[in-house]
Motif scaffolding. Structure first.
Motif, short mmCIF file in Angstrom:
data_model
loop_
_atom_site.label_atom_id
_atom_site.label_comp_id
_atom_site.label_asym_id
_atom_site.label_seq_id
_atom_site.Cartn_x
_atom_site.Cartn_y
_atom_site.Cartn_z
N ASP A 42 25.76 75.15 16.94
CA ASP A 42 24.96 74.26 16.08
C ASP A 42 25.77 73.03 15.66
OD1 ASP A 42 22.35 75.19 15.93
OD2 ASP A 42 22.80 76.59 14.31
N ALA A 43 26.99 73.24 15.22
CA ALA A 43 27.83 72.11 14.79
C ALA A 43 28.11 71.19 15.97
CB ALA A 43 29.13 72.61 14.18
N THR A 44 28.39 71.76 17.12
CA THR A 44 28.65 70.95 18.31
C THR A 44 27.41 70.16 18.69
OG1 THR A 44 30.29 72.54 19.08
CG2 THR A 44 29.42 71.00 20.72
N GLY A 45 26.25 70.80 18.62
CA GLY A 45 25.01 70.11 18.91
C GLY A 45 24.77 68.93 17.98
N ALA A 46 25.03 69.13 16.71
CA ALA A 46 24.85 68.06 15.73
C ALA A 46 25.81 66.91 16.00
CB ALA A 46 25.03 68.60 14.32
N VAL A 47 27.06 67.24 16.28
CA VAL A 47 28.06 66.19 16.54
C VAL A 47 27.72 65.43 17.81
CG1 VAL A 47 30.50 65.75 17.04
CG2 VAL A 47 29.87 67.34 15.21
N LEU A 48 27.39 66.16 18.88
CA LEU A 48 27.03 65.48 20.12
C LEU A 48 25.84 64.55 19.92
CD1 LEU A 48 27.46 68.45 22.63
CD2 LEU A 48 28.84 66.36 22.55
N ALA A 49 24.82 65.02 19.22
CA ALA A 49 23.65 64.18 18.96
C ALA A 49 24.03 62.95 18.15
CB ALA A 49 22.57 64.99 18.24
N ASP A 108 36.67 69.18 16.13
CA ASP A 108 37.90 69.34 16.93
C ASP A 108 38.95 70.14 16.18
OD1 ASP A 108 36.70 67.89 18.94
OD2 ASP A 108 37.82 66.03 18.54
N ARG A 109 39.03 69.93 14.89
CA ARG A 109 39.98 70.68 14.06
C ARG A 109 39.65 72.17 14.10
NH1 ARG A 109 43.59 69.46 9.47
NH2 ARG A 109 44.55 71.49 9.22
N PHE A 110 38.38 72.49 13.97
CA PHE A 110 37.96 73.89 14.05
C PHE A 110 38.35 74.49 15.39
CE2 PHE A 110 34.98 77.12 15.46
CZ PHE A 110 35.05 78.03 14.43
N SER A 111 38.02 73.78 16.46
CA SER A 111 38.32 74.29 17.80
C SER A 111 39.80 74.51 17.98
CB SER A 111 37.80 73.31 18.85
OG SER A 111 36.40 73.20 18.77
N LEU A 141 34.05 61.32 11.70
CA LEU A 141 34.56 62.37 10.82
C LEU A 141 34.00 63.75 11.24
CD1 LEU A 141 36.45 62.90 8.49
CD2 LEU A 141 34.56 62.41 6.91
N ALA A 142 32.76 63.76 11.68
CA ALA A 142 32.17 65.00 12.18
C ALA A 142 32.95 65.51 13.39
CB ALA A 142 30.71 64.77 12.56
N ARG A 143 33.27 64.61 14.28
CA ARG A 143 34.05 64.99 15.47
C ARG A 143 35.43 65.50 15.06
NH1 ARG A 143 33.75 67.12 20.07
NH2 ARG A 143 31.93 65.85 20.50
N TYR A 144 36.04 64.86 14.06
CA TYR A 144 37.35 65.31 13.58
C TYR A 144 37.29 66.78 13.15
CZ TYR A 144 41.14 66.28 10.37
OH TYR A 144 42.20 66.88 9.74
N LEU A 165 31.33 71.30 7.65
CA LEU A 165 31.70 69.90 7.43
C LEU A 165 31.32 69.04 8.63
CD1 LEU A 165 35.18 70.43 5.74
CD2 LEU A 165 33.13 69.46 4.66
N ALA A 166 31.57 69.55 9.83
CA ALA A 166 31.21 68.79 11.03
C ALA A 166 29.70 68.55 11.07
CB ALA A 166 31.66 69.55 12.29
#
Length: 134
Positions: free
Chosen positions: A60-67, A32-35, A26-29, A15-16
């Motif tokens: 990968d998800a973190t990379g996408a969210v940061l970008a 963060d929820r996963f973490s 919403l991606a960040r949400y 989802l992120a």
């Protein structure tokens, strides 16, 4: 999410990554929820701690969210960390997806070539088509 067991909450990473394309907040949400959920579960599900596919997916998800938040260099760094893991696991499809994400972010000819080479193994797929156009 309280009833989700073991690593089923990996969907939060999906989802992120998906929301990173259009809705960074919403991606960040979801990231963060996963973490947060994983920290709460680590002691209960000790075997998941060394779950390399989960770690790569999280990178990968973190990379996408940061970008998506405009933090391109940090996003690329996370994607590159994921790529090392996918390669080590010989998960060709995931490695090709990650290489494509890196190429799109860096716009580097070398990264584009890497993405095309990796995706060539999946000729006729959406991944191969997108890699040809990067």
């Amino acid at each position: 999410w309280a009833g989700v067991v073991a690593d089923e909450n990996r969907i939060q990473l999906d989802l992120a990554e998906a929301y990173a394309r259009n809705d960074p907040a919403l991606a960040r949400y979801w990231l963060d929820r996963f973490s947060r959920d994983c920290v709460e579960r680590e002691s209960t599900f000790a075997g998941i701690v060394n779950d390399h596919p989960r770690t790569a997916a999280q990178h990968d998800a973190t990379g996408a969210v940061l970008a998506s938040e405009g933090r391109i260099a940090e996003g690329v760094t996370k994607h590159r960390a994921a790529l090392v893991i996918w390669d080590g696991l010989q998960f060709g499809w995931r490695a090709a997806r990650t290489a494509l994400a890196i190429a799109r972010l860096t716009r580097s000819p070398g990264d584009a070539s890497s993405a095309r080479e990796r995706a060539a193994a999946f000729r006729g797929s959406w991944l191969a088509r997108r890699a040809r156009n990067v």
